[in-house]
Design a protein around this motif. Structure first.
Motif, PDB file in Angstrom:
ATOM      1  N   HIS A  57       0.831  -1.208   0.000  1.00 50.43           N
ATOM      2  CA  HIS A  57       0.000   0.000   0.000  1.00 50.43           C
ATOM      3  C   HIS A  57       0.865   1.258   0.000  1.00 50.43           C
ATOM      4  O   HIS A  57       0.642   2.176  -0.803  1.00 50.43           O
ATOM      5  N   SER A  61       1.629   3.753  -3.363  1.00 53.39           N
ATOM      6  CA  SER A  61       1.028   5.092  -3.306  1.00 53.39           C
ATOM      7  C   SER A  61       2.052   6.210  -3.212  1.00 53.39           C
ATOM      8  O   SER A  61       1.687   7.381  -3.169  1.00 53.39           O
ATOM      9  N   ALA A 257     -10.683  -0.273  -8.833  1.00 52.98           N
ATOM     10  CA  ALA A 257     -11.264  -0.146  -7.494  1.00 52.98           C
ATOM     11  C   ALA A 257     -11.423  -1.487  -6.802  1.00 52.98           C
ATOM     12  O   ALA A 257     -11.222  -1.609  -5.589  1.00 52.98           O
ATOM     13  N   ILE A 258     -11.782  -2.519  -7.574  1.00 48.79           N
ATOM     14  CA  ILE A 258     -11.994  -3.835  -6.969  1.00 48.79           C
ATOM     15  C   ILE A 258     -10.695  -4.396  -6.404  1.00 48.79           C
ATOM     16  O   ILE A 258     -10.680  -5.065  -5.364  1.00 48.79           O
ATOM     17  N   ALA A 260      -8.015  -2.411  -5.474  1.00 47.58           N
ATOM     18  CA  ALA A 260      -7.622  -1.530  -4.381  1.00 47.58           C
ATOM     19  C   ALA A 260      -8.368  -1.855  -3.094  1.00 47.58           C
ATOM     20  O   ALA A 260      -7.778  -1.888  -2.004  1.00 47.58           O
ATOM     21  N   LYS A 261      -9.671  -2.114  -3.196  1.00 47.98           N
ATOM     22  CA  LYS A 261     -10.450  -2.429  -2.002  1.00 47.98           C
ATOM     23  C   LYS A 261     -10.079  -3.797  -1.432  1.00 47.98           C
ATOM     24  O   LYS A 261     -10.106  -4.001  -0.214  1.00 47.98           O
ATOM     25  N   SER A 262      -9.755  -4.739  -2.301  1.00 50.82           N
ATOM     26  CA  SER A 262      -9.337  -6.059  -1.824  1.00 50.82           C
ATOM     27  C   SER A 262      -8.048  -5.958  -1.018  1.00 50.82           C
ATOM     28  O   SER A 262      -7.886  -6.628   0.022  1.00 50.82           O
ATOM     29  N   SER A 264      -6.914  -3.168   0.486  1.00 50.47           N
ATOM     30  CA  SER A 264      -7.072  -2.306   1.659  1.00 50.47           C
ATOM     31  C   SER A 264      -7.676  -3.039   2.850  1.00 50.47           C
ATOM     32  O   SER A 264      -7.440  -2.661   4.001  1.00 50.47           O
ATOM     33  N   ILE A 265      -8.452  -4.092   2.598  1.00 48.65           N
ATOM     34  CA  ILE A 265      -9.081  -4.827   3.695  1.00 48.65           C
ATOM     35  C   ILE A 265      -8.035  -5.354   4.670  1.00 48.65           C
ATOM     36  O   ILE A 265      -8.163  -5.231   5.895  1.00 48.65           O
ATOM     37  N   ASP A 268      -5.148  -2.290   5.789  1.00 47.84           N
ATOM     38  CA  ASP A 268      -5.618  -1.402   6.847  1.00 47.84           C
ATOM     39  C   ASP A 268      -5.483  -2.048   8.226  1.00 47.84           C
ATOM     40  O   ASP A 268      -5.317  -1.353   9.240  1.00 47.84           O
TER      41      ASP A 268
END
Length: 378
Positions: A57, A61, A257-258, A260-262, A264-265, A268
């Protein structure tokens, strides 16, 4: 100058991590929810999933085309100086060994830049220092954590040889490593390692004083370390994150997005899970200061005095001046990083020292960094 609002932001970053650590401690010490084997499994999950995705991540970024090269050079030089000094010490001193080289390198040069560094330095020196802290985190993930993994695996290969051939290691002239040998580095796996000796197998009470020839050791270690590293998710997360950042910031490509969200779970939850693992480890120790008072005091001195001193010398050597010099020194005085503890626990190399450094380092970090901030501002 740090305001009450800045102090609140620092506490906002720190307190949730301590909540995770206390819950983990209580779940073992008071409520008996987890067994030692389950605690080891949680730490392994953190080392193989949460930390790699967290590294990805931050690496992906970060804009690699806008990094402050002089600041990065100072940080790199600090770590090189420490490594060289530790290497010389390990060769010349009877007390020197690879385990202590790894631990002292972690304690002196790998601060908690992510959790403490970003909010604290922003409060002291403004928004631009937050970007510098992210750059430090990126280099830690790409270079220094990978180097630590290499040293851990190097140590594992040496131990494997000494345990597999305790009576004949010094006479080995060649070694063949089967692919199965890398399945288990806890030395319970005896399969797949064969040797040719100058002499027949000798059985006796006397142990050899020398390891196999350097060429044999080098070949074995490189093979085994390479096979372990290419199967370690931390290696891939750093490499893929760097490639993605080079591509995305060069051509302004956005991650789907799919995907990135996978990511980030788990990313994070990376730091929280690392602190949770730290709490589990604390609960399994007979006392909170697991390494003892004297070693704890020594590690604190290395962390908060030696690290900043070497950073100051390295920064001046590469030409850092003014606010950049102050930022470099203060970030070197941050407490012990969490990720090195996760690795130390995974490879069982002084995890007691690293856990003590994280716990008490974070407790006393704020007043210590404030002292550095005030002295540098005089």
């Amino acid at each position: 100058m740090i305001t009450l609002a800045d102090f609140y932001h620092v506490m906002t970053a720190m307190v949730p991590l301590y909540v995770a650590m206390i819950l983990a401690y209580g779940s073992v010490k008071w409520w008996k929810i987890f067994t030692p084997d389950q605690c080891s499994g949680i730490n392994r999950f953190v080392a193989l999933f949460a930390v790699p995705l967290l590294s990805f991540h931050f690496i992906s970024s970060n804009d690699p085309y806008k990094m402050n090269l002089r600041f990065i050079a100072a940080d790199t030089l600090q770590k090189i100086i420490v490594l060289v000094v530790l290497a010389i010490w390990s060769k010349l001193s009877k007390r020197g060994c690879l385990e202590w080289t790894i631990t002292l390198f972690s304690v002196s040069t790998l601060p908690n830049t992510l959790v403490m560094g970003i909010p604290l330095l922003k409060g002291m020196y403004g928004e631009f220092s937050g970007s510098l802290m992210v750059q430090i985190v990126v280099l830690q993930c790409i270079i220094w954590y990978t180097l630590m993994l290499f040293m851990f695996e190097y140590r594992g290969a040496r131990l494997l040889i000494s345990e597999q051939f305790p009576d004949t290691a010094g006479s080995i002239v060649s070694i063949h490593v089967d692919s199965d040998i890398i399945e288990d580095f806890s030395f319970g796996n005896r399969r797949g390692l064969e040797s040719n000796n100058n002499e027949g197998e000798k059985v006796g009470d006397e142990k050899p004083k020398a390891m196999p020839p350097t060429s044999v050791m080098t070949r074995l270690i490189l093979i085994m370390v390479w096979r372990k590293l290419i199967r370690n998710p931390n290696t891939y997360s750093s490499l893929i994150g760097l490639v993605w950042s080079l591509v995305s910031f060069r051509w302004n490509v956005q991650m789907p997005a799919i995907v990135a969200k996978s990511i980030s779970i788990l990313s994070d939850a990376g730091l929280g899970m690392a602190m949770f693992s730290l709490g589990l480890f604390m609960a399994l120790q007979p006392r909170i200061i697991a390494c003892g008072n004297s070693i704890a005091a020594f590690s604190m001195a290395v962390r908060f005095l030696t690290g900043p001193a070497v950073m100051a010398a390295a920064s001046i050597a590469v030409g850092l001046r003014g606010v950049l010099l102050h930022v470099a020194i203060v970030q070197a005085a941050l407490p012990q990083g969490i990720v090195p503890f996760v690795f130390a626990k995974e490879y069982n190399v002084h995890p007691d020292i690293l856990s003590t450094g994280v716990i008490f380092g974070m407790l006393i970090a704020l007043p210590i960094t404030l002292v550095y901030y005030i002295l540098l501002g005089l």
